[in-house]
Scaffold this motif. Structure first.
Motif: not given
Length: 288
Positions: A11-15
């Motif tokens: 999710a951090l990568i996607d953000l």
């Protein structure tokens, strides 16, 4: 990648893919893999006795003797620390254009040693010492050499190391520890060029930090509980602007209610995964 990512790490990568210009705010947790202890536990409580305050340092000669005696023993760890994988990953992310700048609450200069270029040392630099009377700046290692000459019995003493180059010395008489005078004015108090607890961040430094945040698309907090207002103010400012915020930190933080994403995973592993994950995006983005 070398390991399976957790959902929060992905999710951090996607953000960051959605908001690719980050302001990164770092705390003590980013430097623990470099051997530098942090201050607080996962509940945000002190792990150790609170550090020296500005008021005690400036008013108490014995307090200054205690500070510099402990520093003479403990600062060598901070002086010889090298950047860890977290620092290196952040420097690489900046080089690839994903980080607008870093605001660090640390005083160890490890971000700069890793190659990060736009860094605001919010709480100052532990490698410098300032005369509080005439404003003279001297390198800390020069002062430590002088302290060792004045206090040879303290050289080589062993003790448990505390955060920011402090050392635990219990039941020790500090009253005979000799302090040097300012080499220029001869009477000013020599103090590390850092913001002690109870002191204020200089206005110009705060403005530079806020400028980085305002130039960014999202805020990423790494390794900080934000229990000190000097760091928490940036999360509050980002929230007031409706800016997306993510946190990479184990345990409670003061800004937990403000984050759109909280990742409680190892910092070095997660930042390395972020770097590798973002390297999968279109090559033209990395060249930008």
């Amino acid at each position: 990648m070398s390991s399976v990512l957790g959902a929060d790490q992905q999710a951090l990568i996607d953000l960051v893919r959605r908001y690719p210009r980050l302001c990164v705010l770092t705390g003590a947790g980013v430097s623990t893999d470099s051997g530098i202890p942090d201050y607080r536990d996962e509940k945000g409580e002190w792990k150790r006795p609170p550090p020296m305050t500005h008021q005690v340092y400036m008013k108490s000669h014995l307090g200054r003797q205690r500070y510099w005696a402990r520093s003479l023993v403990g600062f060598r760890l901070l002086a010889h620390a090298t950047p860890g994988r977290a620092h290196q990953a952040l420097a690489a992310l900046e080089a690839q254009g994903f980080i607008e700048g870093i605001i660090t609450q640390n005083v160890d200069r490890l971000h700069q040693k890793a190659g990060s270029r736009r860094v605001v040392d919010l709480h100052g630099r532990a490698d410098l010492v300032r005369c509080m009377q005439c404003n003279l700046l001297v390198r800390r290692h020069v002062l430590h050499d002088h302290l060792a000459t004045l206090n040879p019995d303290w050289v080589g003493m062993e003790a448990e190391i505390a955060p920011d180059g402090d050392a635990y010395l219990d039941e020790v008489d500090f009253s005979t520890f000799r302090l040097p005078e300012c080499p220029r004015c001869g009477h000013g108090i020599l103090k590390p060029d850092v913001v002690f607890f109870g002191d204020n961040v200089p206005r110009g430094r705060l403005e530079r930090a806020m400028s980085i945040l305002d130039d960014s698309q999202a805020l990423l907090v790494v390794g900080s509980s934000l229990m000190v207002f000097s760091g928490f103010r940036f999360a509050r400012h980002a929230a007031s602007r409706g800016m997306p915020m993510a946190c990479l930190n184990r345990g409670h933080t003061r800004a937990d209610a403000l984050y759109s994403l909280k990742c409680e995973a190892p910092i070095d592993e997660s930042l390395t995964a972020l770097l590798e994950g973002l390297s999968d995006v279109d090559g033209s983005r990395l060249m930008g």
